[in-house]
Write an enzyme that holds these catalytic residues in place. Structure first.
Site, short mmCIF file in Angstrom:
data_model
loop_
_atom_site.label_atom_id
_atom_site.label_comp_id
_atom_site.label_asym_id
_atom_site.label_seq_id
_atom_site.Cartn_x
_atom_site.Cartn_y
_atom_site.Cartn_z
CG HIS A 1 -8.51 32.48 37.15
ND1 HIS A 1 -7.86 33.42 36.39
CD2 HIS A 1 -9.30 33.17 38.01
CE1 HIS A 1 -8.23 34.64 36.79
NE2 HIS A 1 -9.11 34.51 37.77
CB CYS B 1 -11.58 35.87 35.51
SG CYS B 1 -12.25 36.17 37.14
CD GLU C 1 -5.65 31.27 34.48
OE1 GLU C 1 -6.70 30.78 33.99
OE2 GLU C 1 -5.60 32.43 34.95
N1 GLN Z 1 -12.08 42.22 38.63
C1 GLN Z 1 -12.99 41.16 38.35
C2 GLN Z 1 -13.73 40.69 39.60
O1 GLN Z 1 -13.28 40.93 40.69
C3 GLN Z 1 -12.31 39.98 37.69
C4 GLN Z 1 -11.27 39.34 38.54
C5 GLN Z 1 -10.37 38.43 37.77
O2 GLN Z 1 -10.28 38.52 36.55
N2 GLN Z 1 -9.66 37.55 38.44
O3 GLN Z 1 -14.76 40.06 39.48
#
Ligand code: GLN
Length: 542
Positions: free
Chosen positions: A515, A382, A517
């Site tokens: 994600h 992410c 995970e």
């Molecule tokens: N801050 C980033 C976004 O909002 C990544 C978010 C995250 O890593 N879950 O896109």
């Protein structure tokens, strides 16, 4: 048709006793005995969901397939039971009040005085029953500790629930601490007695008491608990600290928790319980000699629970490769570019997890640069992917001020706010007004490029993974990146949102916008983590 049976799990004396793990283990055991199980979490805090809470406050925010931002205990539930949680499996006081107040404004209460009893408690009971159909058991864990002001409406609601749906269809489990006093070399039952007394004063008589203790509880003390707390001695179940959480289902089965639960409901096991998978991984986790060192570079590394699912997924990746994974947690804010080499030369793989905000980003970008230049396996999740794209843009595309619009307006935003995207053919509008529940959340599909590293890892060209982010890599840069060797190997079905990037001339360098995970499980390690750990091991042998 048989109605679902309800098991309510409360906690007493102190928090962090492992209610979540106990509930998850019980779910596994009942499932293994042939029953269909569901687990839910009722959280007494006032936030509508934990989505806006800092990881320092509440640990990781877990995301479900259907896009709910939930308590991290739902992650335990999924990992142990294998059942994917849903939006309807986590409620908070905030959500209940939000609902009730909305109805009040709509005039739905027909002029009545709206009160905690019955309006709030009714809504809680509705939630407990909602969206349950074929389940044999619904396990409801109540967050917090008995005696908290906040948990009162929940306890009152489950008391009523049991009264209304019949005592034989409900079961109360109370988890308490049975401390060992070193000075007198004694195990103390008094805190448990007090906690159960508190529970009984609100009308709940626990059927089973689970006693968390650092050592085995002697018969005399168990008798005492049985006597004072009004439960049969066989329903005083001890849970002595385990060496690894994977031992928990084995240990609860040994103490006959599942047996006592079935006995209470007067039903028989449909199948013999299967503990083999847990025995196998417990053995592996405790005895594996070989290991690999992985650095996690993030902002919340000081709090252990902040990356709960990630830590778990990495361990699962180790299990898949018969390796112990040593995690080196590095606070990105403290990572000065000139120290990178020193701090990272002992690790065989580098991971940048999800994150928010500018603080610590330069350290992350420097670490990514180091991984890219030195052929060190790198996984960016992410925010980690977004930072990898920024690093590449700065150093390979020569966009010196490349950044994300998350850090303020800029003409060089290779990562930017995406205000619209498609989900199941429907146009979703992102908004910047409310921060809660407005990100791209939940399971989305991605198409993978044939013959890419990622498609080899997944052994597929179509995947679904869970998302939680507001910003997106700007697709308009695709060609520039690909010309220089960073390919967009996964993309949303409408070809608008880059989902995965990877490097052509690097042994293992992957960034994912989702994600992974959240979907890894000890009994089914996620392929991305298995592959990452394997690559790190190969790197360490060089
Ligand atoms: N801050 C980033 C976004 O909002 C990544 C978010 C995250 O890593 N879950 O896109």
């Amino acid at each position: 048709t048989s109605m679902a049976r309800y098991i309510f799990v409360t906690g007493g004396v102190v928090s962090s006793l492992g209610k979540g793990l106990s509930s998850a283990s019980l779910a596994y055991l009942l499932q293994s005995r042939g029953y269909k199980v569901r687990i839910r979490k009722l959280d007494p805090y006032l936030n509508v969901d934990p989505g806006t809470m800092s990881p320092f406050q509440h640990g990781e925010v877990f995301v479900t397939d259907d896009g709910a931002e939930t308590d991290l205990d739902l992650g335990h539930y999924e990992r142990f039971s294998g059942i994917s949680a849903k939006k309807s499996d986590n409620i908070t006081t905030g959500k209940i009040y939000n609902d009730v107040l909305k109805r009040e404004r709509q005039g739905k209460y027909l002029g009545k005085t709206v009160q905690v009893i019955p309006h709030i408690t009714n809504r809680i009971k509705e939630f407990i029953k909602h969206d349950v159909s074929k389940e044999d058991f619904v396990i409801c864990e109540i967050g917090g500790t008995v005696g908290d002001i906040e948990s009162l409406p929940f306890l009152e609601a489950i008391r009523q629930f049991s009264n209304e749906s019949g005592k034989k269809n409900t079961l109360f489990i109370h988890l308490t601490l049975v401390p060992y006093m070193k000075a007198s070399d004694e195990i103390k039952t008094k805190p448990t007695q007090h906690s159960v007394k508190e529970l009984r004063s609100i009308g709940i008589q626990p059927n089973i008491i689970i006693c968390r203790s650092e050592r085995s509880i002697p018969l005399d003390q168990r008798k005492k608990i049985s006597l004072f707390c009004n439960v049969s001695i066989d329903d005083v179940i001890q849970t002595v600290d385990v060496k690894t959480i994977y031992e928990a289902p084995i240990s609860f089965n040994k103490e006959k928790l599942d047996e006592r639960v079935l006995k209470h409901f007067k039903i028989k096991s449909k199948k013999k319980v299967n503990l083999q998978p847990w025995k196998k991984i417990t053995n592996l986790v405790l005895n594996t000699k070989n290991s690999v060192n992985i650095a996690i570079i993030g902002k919340y590394v000081e709090l252990k629970d902040a990356y709960k699912s990630l830590d778990e997924a990495l361990t699962h990746g180790g299990i898949a490769n018969n390796l112990k994974v040593n995690l080196e947690r590095i606070e990105s804010d403290h990572l000065k570019p000139n120290e990178i080499k020193n701090k990272l030369n002992k690790v065989s793989g580098i991971l940048i997890p999800g994150g928010f905000g500018k603080r610590g980003t330069e350290g992350k970008i420097a670490a990514i640069h180091y991984a890219r230049k030195n052929n060190i396996p790198f996984l960016g999740i992410c925010f980690g992917m977004q930072m990898a794209v920024i690093e590449f843009a700065r150093n390979k595309l020569n966009i010196k001020n490349a950044t994300s619009s998350e850090f303020g307006l800029s003409k060089a935003s290779v990562v930017g706010l995406m205000s619209e995207w498609l989900k199941d053919g429907k146009l979703m509008k992102g908004t910047n007004k409310d921060l809660g529940g407005t990100m791209r959340l939940g399971s989305y599909e991605a198409k993978l490029i044939k013959n890419s590293l990622i498609s080899k890892i997944y052994k597929s060209t179509k995947i679904k993974e869970r998302h939680r982010h507001r910003y997106e890599v700007n697709i308009n840069f695709k060609e520039n990146f690909e010309k220089k060797g960073m390919i967009f190997s996964g993309i949303s079905p409408d070809n608008k949102l880059p989902e995965i990037v990877e490097l052509k001339n690097h042994p293992w360098f992957i960034g994912v916008q989702f994600h992974p995970e959240f979907k890894s499980r000890p009994l089914a390690p996620h392929p991305l983590f298995s592959s990452f750990i394997k690559a790190a091991k190969i790197n360490s042998n060089k």
